[in-house]
Design an enzyme around this catalytic site. Structure first.
Site, mmCIF file in Angstrom:
data_model
loop_
_atom_site.group_PDB
_atom_site.id
_atom_site.type_symbol
_atom_site.label_atom_id
_atom_site.label_comp_id
_atom_site.label_asym_id
_atom_site.label_seq_id
_atom_site.Cartn_x
_atom_site.Cartn_y
_atom_site.Cartn_z
ATOM 1 N N CYS A 1 74.317 53.340 84.027
ATOM 2 C CA CYS A 1 73.065 53.798 84.641
ATOM 3 C C CYS A 1 72.726 53.053 85.929
ATOM 4 C CB CYS A 1 71.917 53.654 83.651
ATOM 5 S SG CYS A 1 72.272 54.502 82.116
ATOM 6 N N HIS B 1 64.889 53.565 86.345
ATOM 7 C CA HIS B 1 65.885 54.360 85.619
ATOM 8 C C HIS B 1 65.172 55.148 84.528
ATOM 9 C CE1 HIS B 1 69.250 55.757 83.498
ATOM 10 N NE2 HIS B 1 69.181 54.883 82.503
ATOM 11 N N ASN C 1 68.043 61.076 80.048
ATOM 12 C CA ASN C 1 68.782 60.007 80.725
ATOM 13 C C ASN C 1 70.070 60.585 81.304
ATOM 14 O OD1 ASN C 1 70.279 57.789 81.473
ATOM 15 N ND2 ASN C 1 69.968 56.655 79.563
HETATM 16 N N1 ACO Z 1 65.049 61.470 65.081
HETATM 17 C C1 ACO Z 1 64.405 60.940 64.040
HETATM 18 N N2 ACO Z 1 64.611 59.655 63.630
HETATM 19 C C2 ACO Z 1 65.511 58.905 64.331
HETATM 20 C C3 ACO Z 1 66.217 59.432 65.439
HETATM 21 C C4 ACO Z 1 65.950 60.769 65.811
HETATM 22 N N3 ACO Z 1 66.557 61.352 66.863
HETATM 23 N N4 ACO Z 1 67.018 58.463 65.927
HETATM 24 C C5 ACO Z 1 66.836 57.378 65.161
HETATM 25 N N5 ACO Z 1 65.925 57.649 64.179
HETATM 26 C C6 ACO Z 1 65.420 56.767 63.133
HETATM 27 C C7 ACO Z 1 66.388 55.636 62.827
HETATM 28 O O1 ACO Z 1 67.353 56.066 61.887
HETATM 29 C C8 ACO Z 1 65.444 54.605 62.266
HETATM 30 O O2 ACO Z 1 65.154 54.925 60.930
HETATM 31 P P1 ACO Z 1 64.934 53.756 59.814
HETATM 32 O O3 ACO Z 1 63.735 52.992 60.291
HETATM 33 O O4 ACO Z 1 64.715 54.541 58.580
HETATM 34 O O5 ACO Z 1 66.210 52.961 59.851
HETATM 35 C C9 ACO Z 1 64.168 54.780 63.078
HETATM 36 O O6 ACO Z 1 64.249 56.116 63.623
HETATM 37 C C10 ACO Z 1 63.984 53.800 64.193
HETATM 38 O O7 ACO Z 1 65.208 53.688 64.930
HETATM 39 P P2 ACO Z 1 65.367 52.755 66.183
HETATM 40 O O8 ACO Z 1 66.745 52.883 66.732
HETATM 41 O O9 ACO Z 1 64.887 51.386 65.838
HETATM 42 O O10 ACO Z 1 64.313 53.451 67.182
HETATM 43 P P3 ACO Z 1 63.772 52.949 68.563
HETATM 44 O O11 ACO Z 1 62.314 52.919 68.548
HETATM 45 O O12 ACO Z 1 64.491 51.737 69.083
HETATM 46 O O13 ACO Z 1 64.174 54.186 69.529
HETATM 47 C C11 ACO Z 1 65.847 54.679 71.177
HETATM 48 C C12 ACO Z 1 65.539 54.513 69.700
HETATM 49 C C13 ACO Z 1 65.038 55.831 71.692
HETATM 50 C C14 ACO Z 1 67.340 54.939 71.359
HETATM 51 C C15 ACO Z 1 65.447 53.387 71.947
HETATM 52 O O14 ACO Z 1 65.954 52.281 71.270
HETATM 53 C C16 ACO Z 1 65.957 53.323 73.391
HETATM 54 O O15 ACO Z 1 65.523 54.068 74.254
HETATM 55 N N6 ACO Z 1 66.856 52.357 73.708
HETATM 56 C C17 ACO Z 1 67.258 52.030 75.089
HETATM 57 C C18 ACO Z 1 68.155 53.018 75.717
HETATM 58 C C19 ACO Z 1 68.552 52.524 77.090
HETATM 59 O O16 ACO Z 1 67.738 52.117 77.890
HETATM 60 N N7 ACO Z 1 69.836 52.499 77.403
HETATM 61 C C20 ACO Z 1 70.306 51.934 78.640
HETATM 62 C C21 ACO Z 1 70.726 52.928 79.601
HETATM 63 S S1 ACO Z 1 71.909 54.060 78.964
HETATM 64 C C22 ACO Z 1 73.369 53.869 79.882
HETATM 65 O O17 ACO Z 1 73.628 52.912 80.542
HETATM 66 C C23 ACO Z 1 74.379 54.970 79.793
#
Ligand code: ACO
Length: 340
Positions: A119, A260, A290
């Site tokens: 990214c 980003h 993204n």
């Molecule tokens: N729908 C419903 N529930 C979901 C989903 C979904 N799509 N995805 C995950 N869950 C559940 C998980 O299983 C988990 O359940 P549990 O509590 O029973 O175990 C719960 O939701 C929470 O999961 P987390 O992964 O902790 O959720 P979080 O609040 O962290 O959100 C997300 C996830 C959106 C991916 C977030 O962590 C994020 O945006 N991370 C950063 C991404 C980023 O910036 N990447 C860098 C750039 S990408 C690149 O370089 C290509």
């Protein structure tokens, strides 16, 4: 710092392309165990664009590039370097997508190569272009961030498939003697200690393409989402504070903060920490998700096409991605304001 001859690098134009096919949260509800409500609340994403099966990263890159070249008002023959940032190249890993885009644009016998910084790719390219121009080696550089992320997303994995979209953005970076048009500063950094936070394991020398790598789904992107999230907020905030301080620029001097577009919650946390107003923060994550290296130029293009971005406006770019990599940039828009 400029070279002794006082040649500066400037962002002369911007262009972008988003494929027409929309994949909405409601569509995803029918594909994996998720809900529009969860995706909206956790990410701010409502929909993302998906390229056609026969539409490749280079096709999207070339379309964005054509717009950027036209808007720069230069002839293709004046371009002396073509750079593409992508982690979803047409081919892993030869020929480069930059070479294919050059051919599609009719640009021949000009240096062209890809970089891989996920990214952060577009802002990394800005730093490379700035160095090439200020050293006097090049005068008009085409930089492109293009991704067909859908080609490495597992649409049975709800933790990743909701996040990513396809698209491309491009810019012309030109030499200028006018200091007020110059890219002011760029910070680009990385820490491979977090390499396992975002990985596409195969194909590569560790896991060459094989039946077993496909069976294990190693060709799909894997992400430690929560760990990445926490580090992103901290790193992005610190990086922006550092670049503003180094250049004695205040938050209120920034007309457009272009972060980003990975997750609205990350953008909000960073924006709040920096005391940015809603008017300053550019948001496209809701409609494109993204798009990795394409995210920043697509967002700049959005404010350009709406007429919000005007010649001379000061922008702050801030990005974070796989590697882990991160980068920020301070620059005025040196192109002409769009005429509607
Ligand atoms: N729908 C419903 N529930 C979901 C989903 C979904 N799509 N995805 C995950 N869950 C559940 C998980 O299983 C988990 O359940 P549990 O509590 O029973 O175990 C719960 O939701 C929470 O999961 P987390 O992964 O902790 O959720 P979080 O609040 O962290 O959100 C997300 C996830 C959106 C991916 C977030 O962590 C994020 O945006 N991370 C950063 C991404 C980023 O910036 N990447 C860098 C750039 S990408 C690149 O370089 C290509």
């Amino acid at each position: 710092m400029s070279s002794a001859s006082s040649v500066y690098a400037s962002l002369r134009s911007i262009g972008a392309y988003a494929p027409p096919k929309v994949l909405s949260n409601c569509d995803l509800e029918t594909m994996v165990d998720t809900t529009d409500e969860w995706i909206t609340k956790r990410t701010g994403i409502k929909e993302r664009r998906i390229a056609a099966e026969d539409e490749f990263t280079s096709d999207m890159g070339a379309k964005a590039a054509n717009k950027a070249i036209e808007r720069a008002g230069i002839a293709k023959e004046e371009i002396d370097l073509v750079l593409c940032a992508t982690v979803t190249p047409d081919y892993f890993n030869m020929p480069s997508t930059a070479c294919i885009i050059s051919d599609k644009l009719g640009i021949h016998n000009v240096q062209a190569f890809d970089i891989s910084a996920a990214c952060s790719g577009f802002v990394y390219l800005l730093s490379i272009a700035k160095a090439f121009i200020e050293s006097g080696m090049k005068r008009n550089i085409l930089i492109i961030g293009a991704e067909k992320f859908s080609s490495i997303v597992d649409y049975t994995d709800r933790s990743t498939c909701i996040l990513f979209g396809d698209g491309a953005g491009a810019a012309i970076i030109s030499a200028t003697s006018n200091k007020s048009e110059a890219i002011i500063d760029i910070h680009a950094s990385a820490d491979g200690a977090y390499a396992d936070f975002l990985v596409t394991p195969s194909p590569g020398s560790v896991h060459p393409a094989s039946q077993s790598s496909l069976d294990e789904g190693l060709n799909f992107v894997q992400m430690k989402g929560n760990e990445t999230f926490k580090l992103a907020v901290k790193t992005l905030t610190n990086d922006v504070i550092a670049i503003l301080k180094k250049n004695s620029i205040n938050t209120e001097d920034i007309l457009h903060f272009v972060p980003h577009q990975a997750n609205y919650r990350i953008i909000k946390a960073v924006g709040d920490a920096l005391k940015m107003s809603e008017e300053q923060v550019v948001l496209t994550v809701g409609k494109y998700g993204n798009t990795s290296a394409a995210s920043i130029p697509m967002a700049i293009n959005e404010i350009y096409e709406s007429g919000r971005l005007k010649k001379g406006d000061l922008m702050l770019l801030d990005t974070f991605g796989g590697g882990l990599t991160w980068a920020s940039a301070l620059l005025p828009f040196a192109g002409e304001t769009i005429q509607h």
